[in-house]
Design a protein around this motif. Structure first.
Motif, PDB file in Angstrom:
ATOM      1  N   LEU A 181       0.839  -1.205   0.000  1.00  0.00           N
ATOM      2  CA  LEU A 181       0.000   0.000   0.000  1.00  0.00           C
ATOM      3  C   LEU A 181       0.876   1.256   0.000  1.00  0.00           C
ATOM      4  O   LEU A 181       0.482   2.299  -0.526  1.00  0.00           O
ATOM      5  N   GLU A 182       2.077   1.125   0.579  1.00  0.00           N
ATOM      6  CA  GLU A 182       2.955   2.300   0.649  1.00  0.00           C
ATOM      7  C   GLU A 182       3.739   2.529  -0.627  1.00  0.00           C
ATOM      8  O   GLU A 182       3.838   3.644  -1.126  1.00  0.00           O
ATOM      9  N   ASP A 183       4.328   1.410  -1.189  1.00  0.00           N
ATOM     10  CA  ASP A 183       5.256   1.667  -2.304  1.00  0.00           C
ATOM     11  C   ASP A 183       4.958   0.872  -3.580  1.00  0.00           C
ATOM     12  O   ASP A 183       5.791   0.783  -4.480  1.00  0.00           O
ATOM     13  N   ASP A 184       3.765   0.280  -3.651  1.00  0.00           N
ATOM     14  CA  ASP A 184       3.389  -0.473  -4.857  1.00  0.00           C
ATOM     15  C   ASP A 184       4.398  -1.580  -5.229  1.00  0.00           C
ATOM     16  O   ASP A 184       4.676  -1.812  -6.409  1.00  0.00           O
ATOM     17  N   THR A 185       4.926  -2.242  -4.203  1.00  0.00           N
ATOM     18  CA  THR A 185       5.746  -3.430  -4.492  1.00  0.00           C
ATOM     19  C   THR A 185       5.045  -4.658  -3.908  1.00  0.00           C
ATOM     20  O   THR A 185       4.251  -4.534  -2.982  1.00  0.00           O
ATOM     21  N   VAL A 186       5.361  -5.824  -4.473  1.00  0.00           N
ATOM     22  CA  VAL A 186       4.772  -7.076  -3.993  1.00  0.00           C
ATOM     23  C   VAL A 186       5.885  -8.121  -3.909  1.00  0.00           C
ATOM     24  O   VAL A 186       6.972  -7.904  -4.447  1.00  0.00           O
ATOM     25  N   THR A 187       5.590  -9.252  -3.244  1.00  0.00           N
ATOM     26  CA  THR A 187       6.585 -10.335  -3.355  1.00  0.00           C
ATOM     27  C   THR A 187       6.124 -11.305  -4.426  1.00  0.00           C
ATOM     28  O   THR A 187       4.929 -11.604  -4.552  1.00  0.00           O
ATOM     29  N   LEU A 188       7.101 -11.769  -5.187  1.00  0.00           N
ATOM     30  CA  LEU A 188       6.834 -12.724  -6.258  1.00  0.00           C
ATOM     31  C   LEU A 188       7.544 -14.022  -5.874  1.00  0.00           C
ATOM     32  O   LEU A 188       8.760 -14.061  -5.748  1.00  0.00           O
ATOM     33  N   ARG A 189       6.742 -15.084  -5.641  1.00  0.00           N
ATOM     34  CA  ARG A 189       7.329 -16.367  -5.212  1.00  0.00           C
ATOM     35  C   ARG A 189       7.328 -17.347  -6.376  1.00  0.00           C
ATOM     36  O   ARG A 189       6.318 -17.529  -7.045  1.00  0.00           O
ATOM     37  N   ASP A 190       8.494 -17.966  -6.556  1.00  0.00           N
ATOM     38  CA  ASP A 190       8.668 -18.922  -7.640  1.00  0.00           C
ATOM     39  C   ASP A 190       8.369 -20.335  -7.129  1.00  0.00           C
ATOM     40  O   ASP A 190       8.864 -20.737  -6.083  1.00  0.00           O
ATOM     41  N   ARG A 191       7.554 -21.069  -7.876  1.00  0.00           N
ATOM     42  CA  ARG A 191       7.115 -22.404  -7.445  1.00  0.00           C
ATOM     43  C   ARG A 191       8.276 -23.375  -7.211  1.00  0.00           C
ATOM     44  O   ARG A 191       8.319 -24.055  -6.183  1.00  0.00           O
ATOM     45  N   ASP A 192       9.221 -23.429  -8.144  1.00  0.00           N
ATOM     46  CA  ASP A 192      10.254 -24.464  -8.059  1.00  0.00           C
ATOM     47  C   ASP A 192      11.334 -24.141  -7.038  1.00  0.00           C
ATOM     48  O   ASP A 192      11.760 -25.007  -6.276  1.00  0.00           O
ATOM     49  N   THR A 193      11.773 -22.881  -7.020  1.00  0.00           N
ATOM     50  CA  THR A 193      12.856 -22.529  -6.092  1.00  0.00           C
ATOM     51  C   THR A 193      12.310 -22.067  -4.742  1.00  0.00           C
ATOM     52  O   THR A 193      13.034 -22.022  -3.764  1.00  0.00           O
TER      53      THR A 193
END
Ligand code: ATP
Length: 515
Positions: free
Chosen positions: A475-487
């Protein structure tokens, strides 16, 4: 790979496919219908993605291949001309004690496989004994026990071929008896005679008795291509060599169909008939073998899981034929057939229809009936190959386990799951906003229920390549975490980069570029 139950190596896959919406037994509330299955919400996505990979690789990437979509019902003479009315038979045999029905040729082939296994054991033993100096070719050519067993195999194969070609059922039965083949269920050798069984389903066309006409549900999609050869060639101004591709349902009243979606009575084929100048057929046969194996290996399911198997018992139409076999949980079995069909089909349709099915070659100023190379793959078998080789039961560093489907990213049913960390504070709204952006590019799913860990596991279990998590920082900086299925690694990225980052890994384009 998860440990398999030896008596039913498909058990885990079947259970997982049902629990996670890939495949359900057909009409299950009525206890199902044997060898018939329905694809669920995730199954249909995976199936469509496999079709897309095949269709684009064959049609979009080849300027001399076009696609068609023909009817399941065809004029009954089609099947007379194709040879299916007279020759699409399996020799069947029943065990009198278990009342189980088998294909006589399959029983014999299984007996051959057992002898082959003995040879492989000898090779393994010798390889261990001799270490680096082991020469497999030489061993196979000189070891007396291997030679004896290979001689046995060659003898059985030759007899099987002759008995099949001559429709000599008495000899098939004699061979089963001589090889002392026992029923795997009852263990007895108490067999009936071998009988011929036509695999086509028939039904009736027309409302009144006088008008009725027996028609068949097509047992292969290929004939729809052959009867349209001139329509496509003329309307598309196609020049030889060219191909016609089709994806569609086929129906076979299989005698034994107990191996999940490996052998069904209603299934889907992806076939391509490639029309060439007579004489060029061998070159194209080799080319298509190469092209098709590349298409398979490109998916990264493991190169060691494929092998070619040349047919000894050629079908009535074939000059040369091989299978691409895949290492299914039930062992190496046919996944795709590549057949050099000569001019058998077109010539036969010419004879039965009285219409010319020829190509006029401007360069040579002559007409001829083209030869055909066919590539024919079962969509459902391809689905099983992807599903079974993707299934992994992983032991994680923290001691926990996860079941993850490592489906090639481009084929995964859902590409991205969007997960608000908590179901409040404006995070759900933010997550929905992201879905509204990315849904134009990818199949995405919104999930707010349960802990984040549980949601990751659920998406591992259906093979979702990426999970995007929205937290308060978003909400503050328009970033998200992106999680990779395999790693299972997570990186923090800006929402504006999401589409491009994901696209780079999940697009079918990437697969096609590597072909
Ligand atoms: P099999 O020897 O296993 O019966 P086939 O040699 O009769 O197969 P083809 O006629 O060459 O098979 O058909 C082409 C492809 O269609 C096969 O490679 C397979 O992937 C698929 N196929 C054939 N029969 C079935 C079936 N009953 N269920 C699912 N797929 C099938």
């Amino acid at each position: 790979m998860a440990k398999m139950d030896e008596n039913n190596p498909l058990k885990h896959i079947i259970a997982h496919a049902k629990e996670y919406g890939f495949i359900f037994p057909s009409s299950e509330i009525y206890d199902g219908l044997s060898a018939t299955y329905d694809y669920g919400q995730n199954g249909v996505q995976l199936k469509n993605n496999i079709k897309e990979y095949w269709w684009k690789a064959m049609v979009q990437m080849h300027e001399n291949i076009v696609g068609i979509d023909t009817a399941i019902f065809m004029h009954p003479t089609t099947w007379k001309a194709s040879g299916h009315v007279d020759a699409f038979n399996d020799p069947l045999i029943d065990n009198k004690d278990s009342k189980k029905r088998y294909r006589a040729d399959t029983l014999i082939e299984d007996a051959i496989a057992k002898i082959e296994a003995k040879i492989n054991k000898e090779v393994e033993k010798a390889a261990k004994r001799f270490g680096d100096s082991f020469d497999k070719e030489q061993f196979l050519a000189t070891n007396p026990r291997v030679l004896q067993n290979q001689g046995k195999i060659d003898g059985i194969n030759a007899r099987l071929k002759k008995a099949t070609d001559d429709a000599d059922f008495a000899d098939l039965k004699a061979l089963i008896e001589e090889l002392e083949i026992a029923c795997p269920v009852s263990g007895s050798k108490n067999w009936t005679e071998v009988r011929q069984f036509n695999l086509m389903f028939s039904t009736e066309l027309g409302a009144s008795a006088e008008e009725t006409n027996t028609i068949y549900l097509r047992p292969e999609t290929a004939q729809g291509i052959f009867v349209n050869f001139l329509n496509v060639q003329k309307s598309g101004r196609m020049k030889i060599p060219f191909g016609i591709a089709q994806i569609g349902k086929a129906f076979r009243n299989e005698i034994i169909a107990r191996q999940f979606i490996f052998r069904m009575r209603e299934f889907e084929q992806m076939e391509m008939q490639f029309f060439v100048k007579p004489g060029d057929d061998q070159t194209w046969y080799e080319k298509w073998k190469e092209t098709r194996i590349k298409w398979h290996k490109n998916l990264g399911l493991g190169e060691e899981n494929y092998r070619f198997h040349d047919h000894l018992n050629l079908a009535h139409y074939a000059k040369a034929a091989c299978d691409i076999e895949f290492n299914f949980p039930i062992g190496f079995k046919e996944l795709e057939g590549i057949h050099s069909r000569t001019d058998f089909d077109l010539k036969s349709h010419e004879e039965h229809s009285g219409k010319k099915l020829q190509f006029f070659d401007n360069d040579d100023n002559q007409s001829y009936v083209p030869f055909v190379i066919e590539t024919s793959i079962g969509l459902d078998r391809m689905f099983l190959a992807v599903l079974s080789s993707s299934y992994n039961n992983e032991q994680l560093e923290d001691g926990s386990e996860r079941v993850v489907l490592k489906i090639p990213y481009a084929l995964a049913p859902i590409k991205v799951a969007v997960l608000p960390l908590v179901n409040k504070d404006g995070l759900p709204e933010k997550a929905r906003g992201i879905i509204d952006e990315i849904k134009f590019d990818f199949q995405a799913q919104y999930e707010a229920k349960d802990s984040i860990g549980k949601r990751y596991r659920r998406h591992d279990a259906i093979g979702t390549p990426y999970c995007v998590t929205i937290d308060h920082q978003t909400l503050e900086d328009d970033t998200v975490t992106l999680r990779d299925r395999d790693t299972m690694t997570q990186e923090r990225i800006s929402i504006s980069e999401l589409t491009i980052q994901i696209e780079n890994h999940v697009s079918i384009k990437n697969l096609l570029r590597q072909l």
